[in-house]
Motif scaffolding. Structure first.
Motif, PDB file in Angstrom:
ATOM      1  N   SER A   1       5.319 -73.589 -83.594  1.00  0.00           N
ATOM      2  CA  SER A   1       6.488 -74.115 -82.875  1.00  0.00           C
ATOM      3  C   SER A   1       7.430 -72.976 -82.518  1.00  0.00           C
ATOM      4  O   SER A   1       7.412 -71.910 -83.154  1.00  0.00           O
ATOM      5  CB  SER A   1       7.227 -75.155 -83.727  1.00  0.00           C
ATOM      6  OG  SER A   1       7.722 -74.571 -84.910  1.00  0.00           O
ATOM      7  N   LEU A   2       8.250 -73.206 -81.484  1.00  0.00           N
ATOM      8  CA  LEU A   2       9.317 -72.289 -81.089  1.00  0.00           C
ATOM      9  C   LEU A   2      10.631 -73.056 -81.116  1.00  0.00           C
ATOM     10  O   LEU A   2      10.661 -74.268 -80.880  1.00  0.00           O
ATOM     11  CB  LEU A   2       9.080 -71.742 -79.673  1.00  0.00           C
ATOM     12  CG  LEU A   2       7.833 -70.879 -79.444  1.00  0.00           C
ATOM     13  CD1 LEU A   2       7.806 -70.391 -78.000  1.00  0.00           C
ATOM     14  CD2 LEU A   2       7.800 -69.700 -80.390  1.00  0.00           C
ATOM     15  N   SER A   3      11.720 -72.354 -81.401  1.00  0.00           N
ATOM     16  CA  SER A   3      13.049 -72.965 -81.417  1.00  0.00           C
ATOM     17  C   SER A   3      13.653 -72.909 -80.021  1.00  0.00           C
ATOM     18  O   SER A   3      13.778 -71.831 -79.433  1.00  0.00           O
ATOM     19  CB  SER A   3      13.957 -72.242 -82.415  1.00  0.00           C
ATOM     20  OG  SER A   3      15.295 -72.672 -82.274  1.00  0.00           O
ATOM     21  N   VAL A   4      14.037 -74.076 -79.485  1.00  0.00           N
ATOM     22  CA  VAL A   4      14.647 -74.129 -78.153  1.00  0.00           C
ATOM     23  C   VAL A   4      15.966 -73.368 -78.147  1.00  0.00           C
ATOM     24  O   VAL A   4      16.294 -72.654 -77.190  1.00  0.00           O
ATOM     25  CB  VAL A   4      14.871 -75.601 -77.729  1.00  0.00           C
ATOM     26  CG1 VAL A   4      15.608 -75.663 -76.396  1.00  0.00           C
ATOM     27  CG2 VAL A   4      13.536 -76.321 -77.616  1.00  0.00           C
ATOM     28  N   ASN A   5      16.744 -73.490 -79.234  1.00  0.00           N
ATOM     29  CA  ASN A   5      18.021 -72.768 -79.313  1.00  0.00           C
ATOM     30  C   ASN A   5      17.808 -71.261 -79.251  1.00  0.00           C
ATOM     31  O   ASN A   5      18.552 -70.529 -78.583  1.00  0.00           O
ATOM     32  CB  ASN A   5      18.744 -73.140 -80.610  1.00  0.00           C
ATOM     33  CG  ASN A   5      19.253 -74.571 -80.581  1.00  0.00           C
ATOM     34  OD1 ASN A   5      19.433 -75.145 -79.512  1.00  0.00           O
ATOM     35  ND2 ASN A   5      19.475 -75.158 -81.738  1.00  0.00           N
ATOM     36  N   LYS A   6      16.784 -70.771 -79.954  1.00  0.00           N
ATOM     37  CA  LYS A   6      16.514 -69.336 -79.955  1.00  0.00           C
ATOM     38  C   LYS A   6      15.966 -68.862 -78.620  1.00  0.00           C
ATOM     39  O   LYS A   6      16.234 -67.733 -78.193  1.00  0.00           O
ATOM     40  CB  LYS A   6      15.549 -68.988 -81.091  1.00  0.00           C
ATOM     41  CG  LYS A   6      16.140 -69.168 -82.482  1.00  0.00           C
ATOM     42  CD  LYS A   6      15.158 -68.761 -83.566  1.00  0.00           C
ATOM     43  CE  LYS A   6      15.777 -68.910 -84.956  1.00  0.00           C
ATOM     44  NZ  LYS A   6      14.812 -68.543 -86.021  1.00  0.00           N
ATOM     45  N   LEU A   7      15.168 -69.714 -77.953  1.00  0.00           N
ATOM     46  CA  LEU A   7      14.635 -69.340 -76.642  1.00  0.00           C
ATOM     47  C   LEU A   7      15.757 -69.078 -75.641  1.00  0.00           C
ATOM     48  O   LEU A   7      15.633 -68.230 -74.763  1.00  0.00           O
ATOM     49  CB  LEU A   7      13.725 -70.452 -76.110  1.00  0.00           C
ATOM     50  CG  LEU A   7      12.349 -70.583 -76.762  1.00  0.00           C
ATOM     51  CD1 LEU A   7      11.642 -71.819 -76.255  1.00  0.00           C
ATOM     52  CD2 LEU A   7      11.498 -69.350 -76.500  1.00  0.00           C
TER      53      LEU A   7
ATOM     54  N   CYS B   1      18.333 -67.542 -76.191  1.00  0.00           N
ATOM     55  CA  CYS B   1      18.850 -66.189 -76.455  1.00  0.00           C
ATOM     56  C   CYS B   1      17.752 -65.131 -76.359  1.00  0.00           C
ATOM     57  O   CYS B   1      17.914 -64.012 -76.847  1.00  0.00           O
ATOM     58  CB  CYS B   1      19.492 -66.139 -77.841  1.00  0.00           C
ATOM     59  SG  CYS B   1      20.815 -67.332 -78.066  1.00  0.00           S
ATOM     60  N   GLY B   2      16.587 -65.500 -75.797  1.00  0.00           N
ATOM     61  CA  GLY B   2      15.507 -64.530 -75.643  1.00  0.00           C
ATOM     62  C   GLY B   2      14.673 -64.311 -76.889  1.00  0.00           C
ATOM     63  O   GLY B   2      13.834 -63.414 -76.923  1.00  0.00           O
ATOM     64  N   ASP B   3      14.887 -65.146 -77.929  1.00  0.00           N
ATOM     65  CA  ASP B   3      14.126 -65.020 -79.178  1.00  0.00           C
ATOM     66  C   ASP B   3      12.879 -65.900 -79.078  1.00  0.00           C
ATOM     67  O   ASP B   3      12.969 -67.119 -79.029  1.00  0.00           O
ATOM     68  CB  ASP B   3      14.991 -65.449 -80.365  1.00  0.00           C
ATOM     69  CG  ASP B   3      14.334 -65.114 -81.698  1.00  0.00           C
ATOM     70  OD1 ASP B   3      13.100 -64.918 -81.717  1.00  0.00           O
ATOM     71  OD2 ASP B   3      15.040 -65.053 -82.716  1.00  0.00           O
ATOM     72  N   ILE B   4      11.695 -65.258 -79.037  1.00  0.00           N
ATOM     73  CA  ILE B   4      10.437 -65.977 -78.827  1.00  0.00           C
ATOM     74  C   ILE B   4       9.626 -66.012 -80.121  1.00  0.00           C
ATOM     75  O   ILE B   4       8.408 -66.168 -80.113  1.00  0.00           O
ATOM     76  CB  ILE B   4       9.645 -65.308 -77.687  1.00  0.00           C
ATOM     77  CG1 ILE B   4      10.588 -64.985 -76.524  1.00  0.00           C
ATOM     78  CG2 ILE B   4       8.535 -66.210 -77.152  1.00  0.00           C
ATOM     79  CD1 ILE B   4      10.017 -64.024 -75.538  1.00  0.00           C
ATOM     80  N   SER B   5      10.302 -65.831 -81.261  1.00  0.00           N
ATOM     81  CA  SER B   5       9.607 -65.792 -82.548  1.00  0.00           C
ATOM     82  C   SER B   5       8.828 -67.083 -82.777  1.00  0.00           C
ATOM     83  O   SER B   5       9.330 -68.173 -82.532  1.00  0.00           O
ATOM     84  CB  SER B   5      10.618 -65.579 -83.681  1.00  0.00           C
ATOM     85  OG  SER B   5      11.307 -64.355 -83.498  1.00  0.00           O
ATOM     86  N   LEU B   6       7.582 -66.919 -83.274  1.00  0.00           N
ATOM     87  CA  LEU B   6       6.682 -68.058 -83.490  1.00  0.00           C
ATOM     88  C   LEU B   6       6.701 -68.466 -84.956  1.00  0.00           C
ATOM     89  O   LEU B   6       6.454 -67.652 -85.841  1.00  0.00           O
ATOM     90  CB  LEU B   6       5.251 -67.684 -83.075  1.00  0.00           C
ATOM     91  CG  LEU B   6       4.195 -68.764 -83.259  1.00  0.00           C
ATOM     92  CD1 LEU B   6       4.386 -69.878 -82.231  1.00  0.00           C
ATOM     93  CD2 LEU B   6       2.789 -68.181 -83.147  1.00  0.00           C
ATOM     94  N   LYS B   7       6.995 -69.752 -85.218  1.00  0.00           N
ATOM     95  CA  LYS B   7       6.925 -70.275 -86.582  1.00  0.00           C
ATOM     96  C   LYS B   7       5.513 -70.793 -86.827  1.00  0.00           C
ATOM     97  O   LYS B   7       5.003 -71.610 -86.064  1.00  0.00           O
ATOM     98  CB  LYS B   7       7.931 -71.397 -86.782  1.00  0.00           C
ATOM     99  CG  LYS B   7       7.907 -71.944 -88.209  1.00  0.00           C
ATOM    100  CD  LYS B   7       8.925 -73.074 -88.390  1.00  0.00           C
ATOM    101  CE  LYS B   7       8.860 -73.616 -89.817  1.00  0.00           C
ATOM    102  NZ  LYS B   7       9.797 -74.746 -90.020  1.00  0.00           N
ATOM    103  N   LEU B   8       4.888 -70.283 -87.898  1.00  0.00           N
ATOM    104  CA  LEU B   8       3.523 -70.675 -88.254  1.00  0.00           C
ATOM    105  C   LEU B   8       3.549 -71.316 -89.638  1.00  0.00           C
ATOM    106  O   LEU B   8       3.953 -70.681 -90.610  1.00  0.00           O
ATOM    107  CB  LEU B   8       2.593 -69.453 -88.230  1.00  0.00           C
ATOM    108  CG  LEU B   8       1.127 -69.683 -88.617  1.00  0.00           C
ATOM    109  CD1 LEU B   8       0.475 -70.692 -87.669  1.00  0.00           C
ATOM    110  CD2 LEU B   8       0.347 -68.374 -88.574  1.00  0.00           C
ATOM    111  N   SER B   9       3.127 -72.582 -89.724  1.00  0.00           N
ATOM    112  CA  SER B   9       3.200 -73.334 -90.974  1.00  0.00           C
ATOM    113  C   SER B   9       1.858 -73.317 -91.691  1.00  0.00           C
ATOM    114  O   SER B   9       0.797 -73.225 -91.084  1.00  0.00           O
ATOM    115  CB  SER B   9       3.609 -74.785 -90.692  1.00  0.00           C
ATOM    116  OG  SER B   9       4.825 -74.847 -89.996  1.00  0.00           O
ATOM    117  N   THR B  10       1.939 -73.412 -93.026  1.00  0.00           N
ATOM    118  CA  THR B  10       0.755 -73.522 -93.894  1.00  0.00           C
ATOM    119  C   THR B  10      -0.288 -72.454 -93.517  1.00  0.00           C
ATOM    120  O   THR B  10      -1.365 -72.759 -93.008  1.00  0.00           O
ATOM    121  CB  THR B  10       0.123 -74.919 -93.805  1.00  0.00           C
ATOM    122  OG1 THR B  10       1.163 -75.911 -93.817  1.00  0.00           O
ATOM    123  CG2 THR B  10      -0.797 -75.166 -94.979  1.00  0.00           C
ATOM    124  N   VAL B  11       0.066 -71.207 -93.771  1.00  0.00           N
ATOM    125  CA  VAL B  11      -0.788 -70.074 -93.396  1.00  0.00           C
ATOM    126  C   VAL B  11      -2.160 -70.192 -94.052  1.00  0.00           C
ATOM    127  O   VAL B  11      -2.276 -70.522 -95.235  1.00  0.00           O
ATOM    128  CB  VAL B  11      -0.116 -68.747 -93.793  1.00  0.00           C
ATOM    129  CG1 VAL B  11      -1.078 -67.582 -93.603  1.00  0.00           C
ATOM    130  CG2 VAL B  11       1.132 -68.534 -92.969  1.00  0.00           C
TER     131      VAL B  11
END
Length: 470
Positions: A119-125, A127-137
């Motif tokens: 998932s990506l955070s719409v709020n962060k997008l 501000c140009g933050d495209i960090s990817l959240k990866l669950s249950t590695v």
């Protein structure tokens, strides 16, 4: 979106090439139709510029089962909510880990290994933050990820190292003249190293370490050391994996007393005497304990009440933190839902517009066919070879050729319109499915949030009652 742009470009080129040979009324229809394409193109455009994608310089390390974030952001910062954002791994097929185009998450292009875990955070997008959240590695998640925003031709790579660790256990086997110590630890990744160290910190001679990889991809490591009669040491077994900076230890003390032979008579006498003394001492202790019982019960009750109070306060704090997390999650969910609904609304408007254009094109084709029939009939009537008739036939032949070209253009435009309608419908279906999932998630979050609020009120009431009693 690239497919839309190319289709629109072809559409405009074909339309302009025949405009000069068509009547003003037909030109007007084409201009209206071209407007649809320009609207689609306008929705895909954002401000360009020189931007650089920034990612971590060192690999991101995660343990199996963790939830982690792969950092990636644009500098200078710019809102990328409505742009194409692509996370991928070139060693996978399909390669896409997460794809977002024009603010829409494309689940159909995602590799099944990552379904429901990115998932990506719409709020962060914004501000140009495209960090990817990866669950249950998972172990299979280890690799090189590429973060890309095609609009700015900006990309970077993020290395993810996945590990797994467990604490070692030392087992002791007592023989006649020696003790065998075996250190074992399972569930490691990558493959670890094991070594023994005794009390002075120096390494000692041990049997070769055994490393075995299980069907789950994790390693089990074991090693044995023998302690001979008369030795007395404190041993430490260390298991380490430098790539993920993990060290686990286990300690044991081996005393020379473990090797004493207990078969002679003197030993039995000493043991019997010790048993008698212990029995007498136990009786004295029991008598003393009876006198102290009431005091201990009172102290125990006080300690138990204090412990209960502390546990209740800690539980209240945890409930408060969980409530805050659920509230943040609910806010993000509502933002995503709002964005999805707006997208569906725009797509429905676009679908309606394309439908109207398709009906107009069908009408134009029917008119073309009618005119074509009339032109053919007139040509068949003027078959007699006279100068005037030859001239008329020549003009009508030209008109028939123009009608054929116009019909061909209308048919091509109709095909393109139907194709755009089909693609629009597919995206609407995907967005509707995503909307339904978000709405279900919202219901669950609200349910859990209400439960946390009830728990918080109950805990506050319990704490108040406990305080009043004391």
């Amino acid at each position: 979106m690239i497919h839309f742009t190319l289709t629109a470009t072809v559409w405009i080129t074909v339309s302009l090439s025949v405009t000069s040979r068509m009547t003003p009324i037909k030109n007007k229809h084409l201009l209206v139709l071209n407007h649809v394409v320009f609207v689609l193109l306008f929705l895909t455009q954002t401000c360009g510029g020189q931007h650089q994608m920034i990612g971590p310089t060192q690999p991101v390390v995660a343990m199996i089962g963790d939830d982690i974030t792969l950092p990636c952001h644009l500098e200078p910062a710019v809102d990328v909510v409505d742009l194409t954002v692509d996370w991928s791994r070139t060693d996978l097929k399909p390669r896409s880990v997460y794809v977002r185009r024009e603010g829409v998450e494309l689940l159909t292009e995602q590799n099944p290994l990552y379904t429901g875990r990115t998932s990506l955070s719409v709020n962060k997008l914004q501000c140009g933050d495209i960090s990817l959240k990866l669950s249950t590695v998972k172990l299979s998640d280890a690799g090189t990820y590429k973060c890309l925003v095609p609009k700015f031709n900006a990309e970077t790579v993020v290395m993810l190292a996945v590990g797994s660790v467990s604490s070692p256990v030392i087992e002791l086997t007592n023989a006649k003249n020696e003790i065998m110590l075996e250190c074992k630890s399972n569930g490691w990744y990558p493959e670890p190293q094991m070594l023994w160290v005794y009390s002075e910190g120096k390494p000692i001679s041990v049997e070769p370490t055994k490393n075995v990889r299980g069907s789950d991809g994790l390693y089990t490591v074991s090693s044995k050391v023998t302690v001979e009669k008369g030795q007395s040491y404190s041993f430490t077994c260390k298991v380490q994996q430098k790539n993920i900076s993990q060290i686990k230890e286990a300690h044991i003390h081996v005393s020379g007393d473990l090797f004493m032979v207990q078969s002679n008579t003197a030993v039995h006498i000493i043991i019997n005497l010790a048993v008698c003394l212990i029995s007498i001492g136990t009786a004295v202790i029991l008598i003393w304990k009876c006198g102290q019982k009431k005091t201990k019960i009172r102290i125990h009750d006080e300690e138990e009440n204090e412990l209960h109070q502390t546990e209740m306060e800690e539980k209240s704090q945890r409930e408060c933190e969980e409530k805050k997390r659920l509230e943040d999650e609910l806010q993000n969910n509502e933002e995503d839902l709002k964005h999805i609904r707006q997208t569906i609304e725009k797509l429905m408007e676009q679908k309606t517009f394309l439908k109207n254009q398709r009906e107009k094109l069908i009408t134009l084709l029917q008119e073309d066919k009618t005119e074509m029939k009339e032109a053919v009939k007139k040509l068949e009537k003027d078959k007699a070879p006279t100068f005037d008739k030859d001239k008329k036939m020549h003009k009508r032949g030209d008109k028939k050729a123009n009608l054929e070209k116009r019909t061909e253009v209308h048919e091509e435009l109709l095909k393109m319109t139907e194709k755009l309608m089909e693609e629009t419908e597919n995206i609407i279906i995907q967005m509707t499915e995503r909307k339904g999932k978000l709405e279900k998630d919202k219901e669950q979050i609200i349910k859990h949030l209400r439960e946390k609020q009830r728990n918080e009120r109950d805990l506050e009431e319990t704490l108040r009652e406990t305080s009043e009693k004391h």
